[in-house]
Scaffold this motif. Structure first.
Motif, mmCIF file in Angstrom:
data_model
loop_
_atom_site.group_PDB
_atom_site.id
_atom_site.type_symbol
_atom_site.label_atom_id
_atom_site.label_comp_id
_atom_site.label_asym_id
_atom_site.label_seq_id
_atom_site.Cartn_x
_atom_site.Cartn_y
_atom_site.Cartn_z
ATOM 1 N N UNK A 1 7.015 47.479 11.336
ATOM 2 C CA UNK A 1 6.166 46.683 10.458
ATOM 3 C C UNK A 1 4.821 46.372 11.059
ATOM 4 N N UNK A 2 4.500 46.951 12.212
ATOM 5 C CA UNK A 2 3.211 46.786 12.876
ATOM 6 C C UNK A 2 2.519 48.145 12.961
ATOM 7 N N UNK A 3 1.188 48.168 13.098
ATOM 8 C CA UNK A 3 0.487 49.454 13.216
ATOM 9 C C UNK A 3 0.945 50.238 14.433
ATOM 10 N N UNK A 4 0.735 51.537 14.364
ATOM 11 C CA UNK A 4 0.975 52.409 15.504
ATOM 12 C C UNK A 4 -0.295 53.162 15.826
ATOM 13 N N UNK A 5 -0.590 53.332 17.103
ATOM 14 C CA UNK A 5 -1.798 54.029 17.533
ATOM 15 C C UNK A 5 -1.434 54.998 18.652
ATOM 16 N N UNK A 6 -1.960 56.212 18.566
ATOM 17 C CA UNK A 6 -1.756 57.180 19.643
ATOM 18 C C UNK A 6 -3.003 58.034 19.800
ATOM 19 N N UNK A 7 -3.253 58.459 21.011
ATOM 20 C CA UNK A 7 -4.333 59.424 21.284
ATOM 21 C C UNK A 7 -3.748 60.775 21.672
ATOM 22 N N UNK A 8 -2.458 60.961 21.381
ATOM 23 C CA UNK A 8 -1.783 62.227 21.679
ATOM 24 C C UNK A 8 -1.056 62.710 20.422
ATOM 25 N N UNK A 9 -1.814 63.075 19.408
ATOM 26 C CA UNK A 9 -1.202 63.451 18.135
ATOM 27 C C UNK A 9 -0.380 64.728 18.240
ATOM 28 N N UNK A 10 -0.634 65.538 19.264
ATOM 29 C CA UNK A 10 0.124 66.787 19.393
ATOM 30 C C UNK A 10 1.614 66.522 19.606
ATOM 31 N N UNK A 11 1.957 65.299 20.005
ATOM 32 C CA UNK A 11 3.361 64.966 20.261
ATOM 33 C C UNK A 11 4.085 64.443 19.018
ATOM 34 N N UNK A 12 3.398 64.341 17.872
ATOM 35 C CA UNK A 12 4.048 63.828 16.666
ATOM 36 C C UNK A 12 5.138 64.800 16.193
ATOM 37 N N UNK A 13 6.269 64.286 15.667
ATOM 38 C CA UNK A 13 7.430 65.124 15.343
ATOM 39 C C UNK A 13 7.303 65.878 14.021
ATOM 40 N N UNK A 14 8.332 66.675 13.743
ATOM 41 C CA UNK A 14 8.512 67.385 12.463
ATOM 42 C C UNK A 14 7.368 68.335 12.134
ATOM 43 N N UNK A 15 6.699 68.848 13.159
ATOM 44 C CA UNK A 15 5.613 69.789 12.944
ATOM 45 C C UNK A 15 4.285 69.147 12.619
ATOM 46 N N UNK A 16 4.258 67.820 12.463
ATOM 47 C CA UNK A 16 3.006 67.136 12.125
ATOM 48 C C UNK A 16 1.994 67.260 13.251
ATOM 49 N N UNK A 17 2.439 67.106 14.492
ATOM 50 C CA UNK A 17 1.525 67.182 15.621
ATOM 51 C C UNK A 17 0.807 68.524 15.699
ATOM 52 N N UNK A 18 1.557 69.602 15.496
ATOM 53 C CA UNK A 18 0.953 70.930 15.540
ATOM 54 C C UNK A 18 -0.037 71.118 14.394
#
Length: 316
Positions: free
Chosen positions: A270-287
């Protein structure tokens, strides 16, 4: 983030004893010194911009820092940050976090972030509270301040009616965008709106109007929760990437589970999420996102009637 309308973003979460807000995460682009200072701070209720939003219980637009309660004015101005919008996020009456968005006053920066409001006890219309308009000029702001929306009409009214984020890819062709002529003349071509539940039944909507030269973000996505599915999952229902174009729903699009990746974690917490490593996002989203040359992501949960129903994702 220097080529986008949003220059920096951060979020704050309640401490364990809920006596103050502590730093949750942030993306600062080139404003590295401002980011370093922010990581050392905390705010009590009513203190600083995050604390003011917590106390108010609704979003706040702070058009200038000088002479205000903002506590990092010198550091912000040194990095070209001149205004901010703070949005408290509630699950019912429970504060989960406060998101803060920073913008600048670059003379080449077109676009707008607007805060719209309806008080059901007073009116059937949604009217403008305030906004940041970059260099769009006074005419568009003048029109906006004299425009009101009924539920289901215009970008803010559609968001109000649906209770989930709404994306309009081409405002010039969107019959439901009531200020299209004025927007197109200023180079504003896309818009998205975000519902902001507040205390006391008040209704707020943040509308983001994106220009071709300085888009709000490099990529925007709306993820909605699938009904009747366990464990909870999110499907991308709309999106637009400045390099890849429209992101229409398709059977091959990623499906995200609650708690998995930055967006799934936002759905869980229920809180925001922030990342500077989007390549690690799952389900093929990062790629998929990495192929578009994007590096960072802000995921913002959307709560309706105390239930997490969607997430808005911004990429930079």
């Amino acid at each position: 983030m220097t080529t986008t309308f949003i220059k920096a973003t951060e979020y704050w979460v309640p401490s364990r004893d809920r006596s103050h807000l502590v730093y949750g995460g942030g993306l600062y682009g080139v404003a590295t010194r401002f980011g370093a200072l922010s990581r050392t701070l905390c705010f009590r209720c009513g203190e600083g911009l995050p604390g003011q939003a917590w106390q108010a219980g609704y979003p706040i637009v702070l058009r200038q820092f000088v002479g205000s309660y903002f506590q990092r004015t010198a550091a912000a101005h040194a990095e070209g940050l001149t205004c901010a919008i703070a949005m408290p996020i509630f699950a019912g009456d429970f504060l989960t976090s406060v998101l803060v968005i920073f913008c600048g006053d670059d003379e080449h920066q077109a676009g707008a972030i607007e805060l719209w409001h309806n008080d059901p006890a007073q009116s059937k219309d949604m009217t403008l509270v305030d906004g940041h308009y970059g260099n769009t000029g006074d005419a568009f702001e003048f029109i906006s301040r004299r425009t009101s929306f009924r539920r289901g009409h215009g970008l803010p009214g559609l968001c109000w009616h649906r209770g989930v984020p709404v994306l309009m890819e081409d405002l010039g062709k969107a019959s439901s965008f009531l200020r299209a002529d004025s927007a197109v003349k200023l180079g504003i071509n896309r818009g998205f709106a975000l519902p902001c539940p507040a205390r006391g039944g008040q209704i707020y909507v943040l509308a983001f109007l994106s220009a071709l030269a300085t888009p709000i973000a490099r990529r925007v996505e709306v993820w909605e929760r699938a009904e009747g599915v366990e464990p909870p999952r999110l499907h991308r229902t709309s999106g637009f990437c400045e390099t890849a174009g429209s992101l229409s729903p398709s059977p091959s699009a990623p499906v995200l589970e609650r708690g998995k990746g930055t967006i799934g974690q936002a759905l869980l917490s229920g809180a925001p999420g922030i990342t500077s490593q989007v390549e690690a996002e799952p389900a093929g989203l990062g790629a998929e996102v990495s192929r578009a040359g994007l590096k960072s992501l802000v995921a913002l949960p959307v709560v309706r009637d105390g239930r997490l129903v969607a997430c808005m994702a911004w990429y930079f």
